[in-house]
Structures are given as C-alpha cells and as structure tokens.
Design a protein around this motif. Sequence first.
Motif, PDB file in Angstrom:
ATOM      1  N   UNK B  29     -12.050  -3.109   0.049  1.00 41.51           N
ATOM      2  CA  UNK B  29     -12.445  -4.074  -0.989  1.00 41.51           C
ATOM      3  C   UNK B  29     -11.158  -4.775  -1.269  1.00 41.51           C
ATOM      4  N   UNK B  30     -11.602  -6.465  -1.034  1.00 41.65           N
ATOM      5  CA  UNK B  30     -10.546  -7.416  -1.410  1.00 41.65           C
ATOM      6  C   UNK B  30     -10.810  -7.470  -3.053  1.00 41.65           C
ATOM      7  N   UNK B  31      -9.854  -6.648  -3.572  1.00 47.69           N
ATOM      8  CA  UNK B  31     -10.193  -6.664  -5.025  1.00 47.69           C
ATOM      9  C   UNK B  31      -9.751  -8.135  -5.683  1.00 47.69           C
ATOM     10  N   UNK B  32      -8.771  -8.689  -5.209  1.00 48.47           N
ATOM     11  CA  UNK B  32      -8.308  -9.962  -5.822  1.00 48.47           C
ATOM     12  C   UNK B  32      -9.337 -11.201  -5.516  1.00 48.47           C
ATOM     13  N   UNK B  33      -9.913 -10.931  -4.156  1.00 49.44           N
ATOM     14  CA  UNK B  33     -11.012 -12.162  -4.071  1.00 49.44           C
ATOM     15  C   UNK B  33     -12.151 -11.722  -4.615  1.00 49.44           C
TER      16      UNK B  33
END
Lengths: 349, 430
Positions: B29-33
């Motif tokens: 999971x690209x948390x920032x995006x």
Amino acid sequence: MKTIRAVHYINQFFGQVGGEDMANVPPKVVEGPVGFGATIPALSGGRIEIARTVVCGDNYAAENLEELQKTVLEWVREAAPDLFIAGPAFGAGRYGTACGVLCGAVQTKLGIPAITGMHPVNPGYELAGRDVYVIRAKDSAQDLRRVLPLMLALGQKLVDGAPVGRPEEEGYLLRGVRVNVRAPKRGSARAVEMLLKKMAGESFETELPMPTYDRVAPARQVLDMASAVIAIGTEGGIVPRGNPDRIEAHNASKWCRYSIEGLERLQKGDFEVAHGGYDPVAANEDPNRVLPLDGARMLEKEKAFAKLNDWYPVTVGNVTAVRSAERYGREMGEALIAAGVEGVILTST
Amino acid sequence: MEDFILRRIRISQVELGSKTEIKDGCLFVDAEGLSRVLCEDKQIRRVDIRLARPGESVRIVPVKDVIEPRAKVSGGRETFPGVFSDPDVSAGEGITVVLDGVCVVTTGKMVNFQEGLVDMSGLGAEFSTFSRKYNVVLVIEPVEGLGKHEHERAVRLAGLKAASILGEAGREVRWDEETRIPRRTLPDLLESHTGLPRVVYVCQVIAEGLLHDSYIYGLNAQGCLPVWMLPGEVMDGSLVSGNCAAPCHKHSTYHHQNNPIVEDLLKEHGKTLNFLGVLVTPVKTALVEKVRMCTQALKMVRLMGAHGVILSEDGGGNPENDLMLLDRLLEKEGIRTVLVTDEYAGSDGASPGLADSTPEADAVVTNGNGNQRVILPPMATTIGYPECIDRITGGHAGSLRPDGSVDMEIAGIMGSTNELGLENLMTVAM
C-alpha cells in the motif's frame, strides 16, 4: 481430586421419620448421610461425601418457609460444605417448594452451589429461580435411581467450575436464561435449512421462541388537573452537559433524575443527548424537542395544571434489557408518586 | 443475460510500499499516495494509514465501517455505483475483482455512539470476521468545526474511495477463485425450475438518520420504497453502509458485499429451491412508514409468486416491529417465512430478547445475545482513540480499565452478532 463435602436436605419420608402422619415434624440435623444419602459416595465414584443431613416434615417446611430457611442456612454455614443437595422431590409440591427455596437461598446467601431434582410442574422449580439447576425428574420416587446420578454429576461440575452442557445433555430443566454458543454452521446457512424444512412441511425448531411480555394496565386518569403536579420524563437520554452520571448509550444500567427547577427551557449546550439509538443532531440543537420543558412551562403558566415537578426522570431506552427497563419504570413511578406527582408526560424516541 | 462474475484474489499479507500493487499474494500500500487522494476532500484534514494483521496485539476503535477492496473489470466502472459523481449506476454485471482477505477499516474521532471495536487477537478476535482480515486502517481526522452529518459523510466516502483505489491493484493480477452468479429474467427463472419452491430474500436496511442510514446506488434509503435486486447486484457495491446501528449487528459495507444469505441461497438455487431475487426494504421509525414498507414488500413478494421468504433484520429495537409485521402479512398469505435476527436478553440472558413479537414468527434464526459481557485483554497497540470505549455502544463508564483491558458487551464488537448470519454465534435456552 479433592472430595466434595455436601449437605443433603430430605423430607420426613426419605429421612425415615415417617409418612404423611409425620409431615409436621420440625427440621433436625444429623451428622453424616441418612437413607439413600448413604449411596451417594458410591454413585459419585467416591467424589461426594455427605457431611450432614437435614430432615424436615413437608407440612412444617411449607408452612414455615422463612423459619426453615433461617435454620437450614445456619446449619449449612456451620458445616461449610462444597455443595448443597436437596431432594430429589419428584412431583411432591411441598417437598419441592422447600428444595427450590433452600437451593436458591444457599446459593445466593452463602455462595455455595446447590442442586436439586423435580418434576417440571412442581412449584419448587419456579421458586428455585434461574440460578439453580433443577434436574428433570418424573413425578414418582421410582425415578430416584435415574435422577440421583444426574444430580451428582452436575453437582460435581458446579463445584469444579467445569462448563455445564445444554439441558438435554445434563438433564436439567430450562432455567429461563439464554446463553451464547457456537453453532456448527453460520446463521445464513441455518436460515436456508430452516426455510427448506418449513416449506416442505417438515418439522423444524425455531432458535428463538417468541418472548411473552407483561401487560401494564394504564393508570387511572387525573381527576383534577387544575390542582395536579405534573412531571415530564423521557427514555430519550436528555442529560445535563457531559452526561455526569454516565448513562450508557445502549443497555443503560441506570436511570437518573435531574433538576429543572427555575428553568424555563432546556438551553442548547446545557443539556445533550446520551442515547445511542437515534440521530442526536436535532435534539442537541434543541433538547426541548425530546424533553418538552418549554411547552410544559407554557401550560403551567396557563394553569393547565398546578405545578410542574422540579425534577425529571431519564434513562436511555436503546436495546435496554426488558428486565432492567421494568425495574427503572417501577422505581421512577415510585419516586414520582413519593414526590406527589399525579401525572407524567413520558416521551419516547 | 450473462452471468455476473466475482474473481477473488487471495491476499495473505499486507505491507506499506512505494506503489500500491499485489506481489505474490501480498498487497503493498502506497500510504502517502492514498492519503493524498483522500485529503482532496476539503472536509478531511489528515489521514494516517495503519496496518493491522490477524494475530497481532492490535485494537482498532472506534470503527465506523469496513469495506472490501474491489474493482470493476467489465460491466461498469464504479466499485460503488451511484455513490460518486460518475454516472454509472449499474451493479452485478460483467466482472468484479475482489482483494479477498483485505479490508479497509475506517476510524478516527468518534462521530456518535454506534462505532465499534475490532481486536486482532485475544478473546475479542473470536467474535469478528474482521479480526481475520489484513486490515488497511484509515485514521481520518476531519477539519475543525465539521458537523456530525458532514463528518460521517466524509469518513464514509473516504472508506469507499480507498477500497476502490486498493481494488485497482487487482485489475491485472491472476485470480484464485471465480464465482459465477446467474442473471436470469423472471420468465426464465420460472420456467427452468418448475418443481422447486420459489424463494425471495427480503433484506432490511435501516434508514433512520445519522449513523442509522444505508445507501442504495448512492441514494439514501430514507427516500426509497423497497427495491428489487438480482443476487449479484446486492453483492456488487449497490448497497453501502451508513454505519448504521450497534456495532455487533450493523451491516457494514463488507457485509453487504459478502451477503451470506445471498451466498447460501445461491448454493441451493436450482437444487432444492428457486431463488428469485432480493427485495431490499428500508426501515424507518414512524409506524406509518413501517406499514408503508411492509405493505409494499408484501405486494412484491406476492407478485413474484414466492412460496418462501428469508427476512433479515438490520439493527435492533424498532426494526423488530417491521420484522414481525411483515412476517405476519406473509404468513397470512401462506408464504412461509424465516426471520434472521439477534437478541438483547440482558447480560444474564434472562430478559425477553426482542422488542416485538408475533405468534406467526415460528421460525427464527438468532445470531446471539449482544448483551454478553466479555473482558478483552490489553493490546500492545491501539489504532484510533481507546478512551471512546467508555462511550460507544456496548461500553460503560469504566469499560477501559487502567491496565488496558476492556470490560464490555459484545454489542461493541464489530459484526459479532451479524444479522445476515455471517458468524456462527447463536443463543440457546439453558
């Protein structure tokens, strides 16, 4: 495993005092077992021994229940047993009454597990209360040889704190409580199976028999409104700011009373919603819409009634257990009557 | 009409990564995006993405909704049709991919009392399907001064958006299991299984205001009469939870997406019964609304020529009035009915467990007593706001104990007495 010491209660017949002609004898205590009590160690695999036996005439017991309880509780307390065994009483009503009442008292007042056995129509079953396990017996003493081992097996489990199985496994009568268990299949699959059986006209068993409710007769009308004190109250959870008594949002454990003396209306911010069962936004904006203090004051000024009660009762009626709700209603009613209130506007949400 | 196809990709791990993608059964999971996209909503100030895996010493509270990540491969574009502005309002057609094993869990400052708890281990984990999921938890902080309704809407939409975004990662990935859900016209259904009893499933959805709402194709069910749906529609994002009612029996969006009654009726379809479809029926508070909904529901069930009905409750208390009213109406028409509910029998199990009853309701499945008291062990980590536990449904002042353990009713555990029968809890008389 530790031997279980038990006190055994039996009537004059099983206590070998005599038949119906001896039903008036008062209770007596005997050290060790009496009559069939002597078979208990062997029937329990040596686990249970009878420390004391109490023998009492059936008439005496039924006519002096209070006295009997006091005496027997004292004798049991002295013996400090691990288990109290009463009967079995089969279909005998007076005997069963004593067994049921004594088992309930020993469990609740002394904290000692109790076990008895009787026929489902025996009034003692009802009197034993839902905390007592009553093994299902036939109405005659010929059933002793079947019932006694069941009583001893379940009695051991109670002393050991071992899990108790379902009524049909252990042989006890329903206690009127519902307990969560894990089913072999998920609820949806059970529903489909039940529907298929029902549509085919086959027999099926509902998991939740319809509950029955008590009926509350309406109170008589207020005959003279002009001189009556009227109260407002609600199950809608209108509480002072911050919910000072922490009434739960759901299944409330209490009801509370709060003063409205000198208040013309419930100000936004001073009162709020503690109820978890409805959208609180509008009532937080204007709490009078659930607890209509503003309207009640208006009617008070117009002399529609003599005086508005200085406090209001409140709880949260949101999936609250019916037994709790019954108690809160009764207590609120008693408190309002004590305050001289003759009529109540009780709002619901 | 062609079958609707659900393709499940089994996910057995979740990790943070620089790109949202699935590799060897692990969801990165690209948390920032993801957080950046969710914060495009001007009512959201900040979103922290946290992960919670089965067996971990993690508690999530207060949980608002749980959603399964999915994406449409064909037959539409939106995972939750009608919810956002895209004019796609069809569901249950074409192919949908499912990230099986993953859930999006929304938490953050409490909106209202009906928010729940999910423990990833210990006793609490035994009560909830969500404890066995790889959870992507959104800790959503709204902007200052947001009203309760706006706050609820913002977190609801953020959860749906996140589930759609994560679901996209499954678009190109090989799936593990394919389920075909038939789409048939009524004449076709009636002709193909002539010897089998015809069954309709009536699914209550609450429509009673804040944290008691449900959405049908994005429309608040408060504005709906009963809606007829194909089985596949129900399970393809047409129903969205407004986080309604007590945590133990609220239908989360996940529950709608995985409606077990629909699944189990489909298993028997064509074998022992003829499953005609689902009637999604709103529940409102006023008596006139209850009569209106039940009368309409009866009309449609009768029109379909049903022999039997499964009727599931949503919530507790007043919906039981709708439950009993419709049961009575159906049974009087000779339509055999089974109710699916849960009960509130008090912590001692000695109270009558329903708010209404009718003698016709002789076939009831119960999913447990929500008032059962449990002590949940302390967890090493809490995601969200543990102090809420004293205030949420099922909690009481002092529920959160100084050592971090929790004394509460299972009513506060998400999905513990789910009234679609997803769990295997039941109550017996003892």
